[in-house]
Design a protein around this motif. Structure first.
Motif: not given
Length: 340
Positions: A3, A66-67, A89-90, A120, A123, A332-333, A337-339
């Motif tokens: 991230y 991303d965050m 950006c969260v 959501k 954010n 969160l990831g 977001l799951k990258k």
């Protein structure tokens, strides 16, 4: 694949801890930006084995990041967090600004991870008050077993909870006591903090409670259960790092102290050290630098039908602030977001 992460307020106590913990927990970072106000611009901070030079928060473009972990006061957060959120950006915010907004989740990952999807709405995700964070980690597994009716908590909060100025004031006043020619009057605190305790944290409210006490009440209800009654007395003590709490819990059902001890031993984020002997408990100096919330002195309260007393200690710069923020980022990831 990792991230793109921003740490806002990277030169402060909590911001530096965020950087340390991101590195210690090997958070998957592809790129990291350390931001600071203009008066701290250019200050170097460390992230693992890297040295980063802080960038200007005022001119930073959050687009494509991303965050962002915010560790600045409410006034700065009010200006910059919406900008980051609008850019996609969260925001994970450590200030009190958004904690009580019904549209913004207030999260302690061990307690209410399911609330993460509420990010959501705006954010933005809120990080709780330091004194609340460690207490609810202990309350939640017990509440799941026997349902909590009421909590009476007295806190013993370290000066680092008020930032570097508070730590400096304790240090300077302590030295001055041994040097009669030096006088260090209180500035950060309402009274002398060295060799003293101060039963006031934050401002007084109309009902006689302080805002810190009010925060513990409202945040516990939002994180754990709105039906729980909470009354708090928050006290500043001459300790540099580590908040302690004496917690009395009244349940709807009977809960045996041995079962409570077993439940807490199995609960995430908790370390039980509870021996009924001299020194068989944890004090704040022993928890500094640790991730865990330590629970000791678990015992039945014989004055009520279904009561338990316990002692709760944690590093307030870690679980009370930076660690919880990083755990939210991990959640969160992992969940959203799951990258990679």
């Amino acid at each position: 694949m990792g991230y793109r992460v921003v740490v806002v307020g990277a030169t402060g106590n909590v911001g530096r801890e965020m950087l340390n913990i991101l590195a210690e927990r090997q958070f998957p970072v592809d790129e990291l930006a350390a931001l600071a106000s203009r008066r701290s611009l250019g200050t170097e901070v460390t992230f693992g084995d890297k040295t980063l030079t802080t960038k200007d928060l005022d001119t930073f473009d959050f687009t494509g990041w991303d965050m962002a972990l915010f560790a600045v006061g409410s006034e700065a957060t009010k200006v910059y967090a919406p900008k980051a959120a609008k850019a996609g950006c969260v925001v994970i915010d450590n200030s009190s600004l958004y904690r009580y907004d019904p549209d913004i989740p207030l999260i302690v990952p061990e307690c209410n991870p399911e609330a993460i999807h509420g990010y959501k709405n705006k954010n933005i995700i809120a990080n709780p008050n330091c004194s609340t964070a460690q207490m609810v980690v202990a309350l939640k597994p017990l509440h799941d077993r026997a349902r909590i009716k009421r909590v009476v908590v007295s806190t013993y909060q370290s000066v680092s909870g008020s930032g570097k100025e508070g730590m400096d004031e304790l240090w300077d006043q302590t030295k001055a006591i041994y040097n009669p020619t030096t006088d260090v009057p209180p500035k950060k605190f309402q009274k002398q903090i060295a060799f003293n305790v101060i039963p006031q944290i934050d401002v007084f409210m109309e009902d006689g409670s302080t805002k810190e006490e009010w925060k513990m009440v409202v945040e516990t209800k939002k994180i754990v259960d709105p039906s729980i009654k909470v009354t708090a007395t928050c006290v500043r003590v001459p300790v540099f790092v580590g908040h302690s709490e004496a917690v009395n819990i009244e349940f709807e059902e009977f809960l045996d102290e041995d079962e409570a001890r077993d439940i807490l031993r199995e609960a995430p984020g908790i370390m039980v050290i509870d021996k009924r002997e001299d020194g068989g408990y944890v004090s704040p100096i022993e928890c500094a630098g640790d991730f865990a919330t330590f629970i000791s002195r678990i015992r039945q309260d014989s004055t009520i039908e279904n009561g338990i007393n316990l002692w709760c200690v944690s590093d307030n710069l870690r679980k009370g602030a930076a660690l919880n923020a990083v755990q939210i980022a991990e959640l969160l990831g992992r969940e959203v977001l799951k990258k990679g």
